[in-house]
Scaffold this motif. Sequence first.
Motif, PDB file in Angstrom:
ATOM      1  N   ALA A 157       0.974   3.882  -5.219  1.00  0.00           N
ATOM      2  CA  ALA A 157       1.498   3.976  -3.859  1.00  0.00           C
ATOM      3  C   ALA A 157       1.859   5.421  -3.591  1.00  0.00           C
ATOM      4  N   VAL A 158       1.915   5.780  -2.312  1.00  0.00           N
ATOM      5  CA  VAL A 158       2.218   7.162  -1.932  1.00  0.00           C
ATOM      6  C   VAL A 158       3.256   7.141  -0.818  1.00  0.00           C
ATOM      7  N   TYR A 159       4.185   8.112  -0.868  1.00  0.00           N
ATOM      8  CA  TYR A 159       5.297   8.142   0.077  1.00  0.00           C
ATOM      9  C   TYR A 159       5.483   9.554   0.625  1.00  0.00           C
ATOM     10  N   GLY A 160       5.875   9.615   1.886  1.00  0.00           N
ATOM     11  CA  GLY A 160       6.178  10.895   2.531  1.00  0.00           C
ATOM     12  C   GLY A 160       7.357  10.736   3.464  1.00  0.00           C
ATOM     13  N   LEU A 161       7.911  11.864   3.894  1.00  0.00           N
ATOM     14  CA  LEU A 161       9.051  11.809   4.813  1.00  0.00           C
ATOM     15  C   LEU A 161       9.036  13.016   5.732  1.00  0.00           C
ATOM     16  N   TYR A 291     -14.427  14.646  23.439  1.00  0.00           N
ATOM     17  CA  TYR A 291     -13.227  13.970  22.942  1.00  0.00           C
ATOM     18  C   TYR A 291     -13.276  14.004  21.416  1.00  0.00           C
ATOM     19  N   ARG A 292     -12.244  14.575  20.808  1.00  0.00           N
ATOM     20  CA  ARG A 292     -12.225  14.681  19.347  1.00  0.00           C
ATOM     21  C   ARG A 292     -11.058  13.876  18.789  1.00  0.00           C
ATOM     22  N   ARG A 293     -11.406  12.873  18.015  1.00  0.00           N
ATOM     23  CA  ARG A 293     -10.353  12.082  17.378  1.00  0.00           C
ATOM     24  C   ARG A 293      -9.749  12.870  16.223  1.00  0.00           C
ATOM     25  N   GLY A 294      -8.435  12.924  16.203  1.00  0.00           N
ATOM     26  CA  GLY A 294      -7.746  13.698  15.187  1.00  0.00           C
ATOM     27  C   GLY A 294      -7.086  12.815  14.161  1.00  0.00           C
ATOM     28  N   TYR A 295      -5.762  12.798  14.138  1.00  0.00           N
ATOM     29  CA  TYR A 295      -5.043  11.998  13.164  1.00  0.00           C
ATOM     30  C   TYR A 295      -4.969  10.546  13.634  1.00  0.00           C
ATOM     31  N   PRO A 296      -5.228   9.584  12.744  1.00  0.00           N
ATOM     32  CA  PRO A 296      -5.067   8.176  13.125  1.00  0.00           C
ATOM     33  C   PRO A 296      -3.579   7.826  13.225  1.00  0.00           C
ATOM     34  N   PRO A 297      -3.251   6.640  13.719  1.00  0.00           N
ATOM     35  CA  PRO A 297      -1.847   6.239  13.738  1.00  0.00           C
ATOM     36  C   PRO A 297      -1.282   6.187  12.315  1.00  0.00           C
ATOM     37  N   THR A 298      -0.028   6.546  12.177  1.00  0.00           N
ATOM     38  CA  THR A 298       0.653   6.466  10.882  1.00  0.00           C
ATOM     39  C   THR A 298       1.222   5.062  10.751  1.00  0.00           C
ATOM     40  N   ILE A 299       0.567   4.257   9.915  1.00  0.00           N
ATOM     41  CA  ILE A 299       0.915   2.840   9.817  1.00  0.00           C
ATOM     42  C   ILE A 299       1.400   2.547   8.393  1.00  0.00           C
ATOM     43  N   ASN A 300       2.668   2.217   8.272  1.00  0.00           N
ATOM     44  CA  ASN A 300       3.245   1.883   6.977  1.00  0.00           C
ATOM     45  C   ASN A 300       2.748   0.531   6.480  1.00  0.00           C
ATOM     46  N   HIS A 301       2.619   0.416   5.175  1.00  0.00           N
ATOM     47  CA  HIS A 301       2.376  -0.874   4.548  1.00  0.00           C
ATOM     48  C   HIS A 301       3.729  -1.569   4.394  1.00  0.00           C
ATOM     49  N   ALA A 302       3.789  -2.832   4.787  1.00  0.00           N
ATOM     50  CA  ALA A 302       5.078  -3.515   4.906  1.00  0.00           C
ATOM     51  C   ALA A 302       5.840  -3.548   3.578  1.00  0.00           C
ATOM     52  N   ASP A 303       5.161  -3.866   2.477  1.00  0.00           N
ATOM     53  CA  ASP A 303       5.857  -3.971   1.189  1.00  0.00           C
ATOM     54  C   ASP A 303       6.420  -2.620   0.764  1.00  0.00           C
ATOM     55  N   GLN A 304       5.601  -1.561   0.914  1.00  0.00           N
ATOM     56  CA  GLN A 304       6.071  -0.234   0.520  1.00  0.00           C
ATOM     57  C   GLN A 304       7.181   0.266   1.452  1.00  0.00           C
ATOM     58  N   ALA A 305       7.112  -0.108   2.728  1.00  0.00           N
ATOM     59  CA  ALA A 305       8.191   0.264   3.644  1.00  0.00           C
ATOM     60  C   ALA A 305       9.503  -0.369   3.213  1.00  0.00           C
ATOM     61  N   ARG A 306       9.448  -1.631   2.788  1.00  0.00           N
ATOM     62  CA  ARG A 306      10.661  -2.290   2.311  1.00  0.00           C
ATOM     63  C   ARG A 306      11.194  -1.632   1.042  1.00  0.00           C
ATOM     64  N   ARG A 307      10.297  -1.222   0.170  1.00  0.00           N
ATOM     65  CA  ARG A 307      10.715  -0.556  -1.058  1.00  0.00           C
ATOM     66  C   ARG A 307      11.354   0.807  -0.747  1.00  0.00           C
ATOM     67  N   MET A 337      -3.575   9.393   4.243  1.00  0.00           N
ATOM     68  CA  MET A 337      -3.246   8.886   2.910  1.00  0.00           C
ATOM     69  C   MET A 337      -2.941   7.398   2.959  1.00  0.00           C
ATOM     70  N   LEU A 338      -2.291   6.956   4.041  1.00  0.00           N
ATOM     71  CA  LEU A 338      -1.950   5.544   4.162  1.00  0.00           C
ATOM     72  C   LEU A 338      -3.175   4.676   4.435  1.00  0.00           C
ATOM     73  N   LEU A 339      -4.293   5.283   4.835  1.00  0.00           N
ATOM     74  CA  LEU A 339      -5.539   4.538   4.969  1.00  0.00           C
ATOM     75  C   LEU A 339      -6.187   4.270   3.615  1.00  0.00           C
ATOM     76  N   GLU A 340      -5.842   5.105   2.628  1.00  0.00           N
ATOM     77  CA  GLU A 340      -6.478   5.021   1.317  1.00  0.00           C
ATOM     78  C   GLU A 340      -5.589   4.377   0.256  1.00  0.00           C
ATOM     79  N   ARG A 341      -4.280   4.470   0.414  1.00  0.00           N
ATOM     80  CA  ARG A 341      -3.358   3.942  -0.582  1.00  0.00           C
ATOM     81  C   ARG A 341      -2.202   3.212   0.107  1.00  0.00           C
ATOM     82  N   PRO A 342      -1.664   2.181  -0.537  1.00  0.00           N
ATOM     83  CA  PRO A 342      -0.423   1.600  -0.008  1.00  0.00           C
ATOM     84  C   PRO A 342       0.664   2.663  -0.001  1.00  0.00           C
ATOM     85  N   GLY A 343       1.548   2.577   0.975  1.00  0.00           N
ATOM     86  CA  GLY A 343       2.615   3.568   1.026  1.00  0.00           C
ATOM     87  C   GLY A 343       3.434   3.448   2.282  1.00  0.00           C
ATOM     88  N   ALA A 344       4.315   4.415   2.447  1.00  0.00           N
ATOM     89  CA  ALA A 344       5.206   4.405   3.602  1.00  0.00           C
ATOM     90  C   ALA A 344       5.672   5.812   3.919  1.00  0.00           C
TER      91      ALA A 344
END
Length: 390
Positions: A157-161, A291-307, A337-344
């Motif tokens: 899992a990977v985490y950032g803040l 139109y250039r797509r840049g960063y996707p939405p930052t979507i937390n994985h629920a289990d890792q968010a709880r952790r 990173m959250l597209l490739e690994r669980p995390g929050a």
Amino acid sequence: MPVINRLADLQPEMQGWRRDFHQHPELRFEEARTAAQVAKLLASWGIEVHAGIAKTGVVGVLRNGDSGRSIGLRADMDALPMEEATGLPYASRNPGRMHACGHDGHTAMLLGAARYLAETRNFDGTVHFIFQPGEEGGAGAKVMMDEGLFGRFPCDAVYGLHNDPTLPLGECDIRDDVMMAAADRFHVTVRGAGGHAARPHGGIDPIVVGAQIVTALQTIVARRVDPLESAVISVTQFHSGTAENVIPDEAMLLGTVRTLAPAVQDLVEATMRRVVETTAAAHDAVAEFTYRRGYPPTINHADQARRAARAAETVLGAGRIHRDKPPVMGGEDFAFMLLERPGAYLKLGQAQGAKGAANVHTVQYDFNDDLLPVGASFFATLVEQEMPRG
């Protein structure tokens, strides 16, 4: 605030690192000095160092025990192309460059956690300390991944803040789903027919057409997007002309789009293209829309968010973790990173009255050094929680 005692004691040292980074800000993929300082400190604590990933990225590897578990902790290092106006004694010495988003503080916090974990080794597994370049518009997270980040440094899992000047110091914001928006960009070139400003009927004025496009674009969110969804279309640049008495041939419009849901992102892009092209055609002009797509939405994985929330609560105390604040429309490349690994991804408040309250991306912003032991304690507590010894 029950931060780890050792990290409270390290606060002056972390502050020294942070203010040194602040004085020497470097733009995306130019963070050579910062990366060298990070690598030197990590090595001095016996942490394995890997440099040169995505040009200036650094990964520190710390192993203990034999559980086979692993975790990634990420901090961004780059500054912004802005002229600092804080007047602080440690203000930027690099003209036109400023740590206006707090990445200097994020780097110092992760360094503090790395030092503490290297000293105590109260965990069983492998910690990857990821110091990332190019968050500000460079998609440095994706570049590191494209260069094999998670293949070389596997993370369960990977985490950032991020620091948050809108929250009081000692509070935290983390959701189980969308934290931040997709961040896209667009470029419109309107081609008309120039001429003398006294004879506008003899040409096609791209400025008038561009103005109509600006107005028309604002109807998309107001009338095409579901009111219960979120979207922002901002035209931030309008360039045309060289003289007061000349109608130019071209006008350029540039801006950004923020959305939280992929379906809304698709709708906005398609509708913008149609609005731009048909508005220009209605005035006998031609418009090119990119139109250039840049960063996707930052979507937390629920289990890792709880952790992550549990670790934050250990540091901050009960009742100080916001679990239901609405997402914000800013973008963040940790999303890749959250597209490739669980995390929050979470936000730590840094406002203490006027201290630490200036918003990010402003010339008056400064990171609140009192947050350093808090963020470092969160990272360290998360590692000890997720990879306990025994």
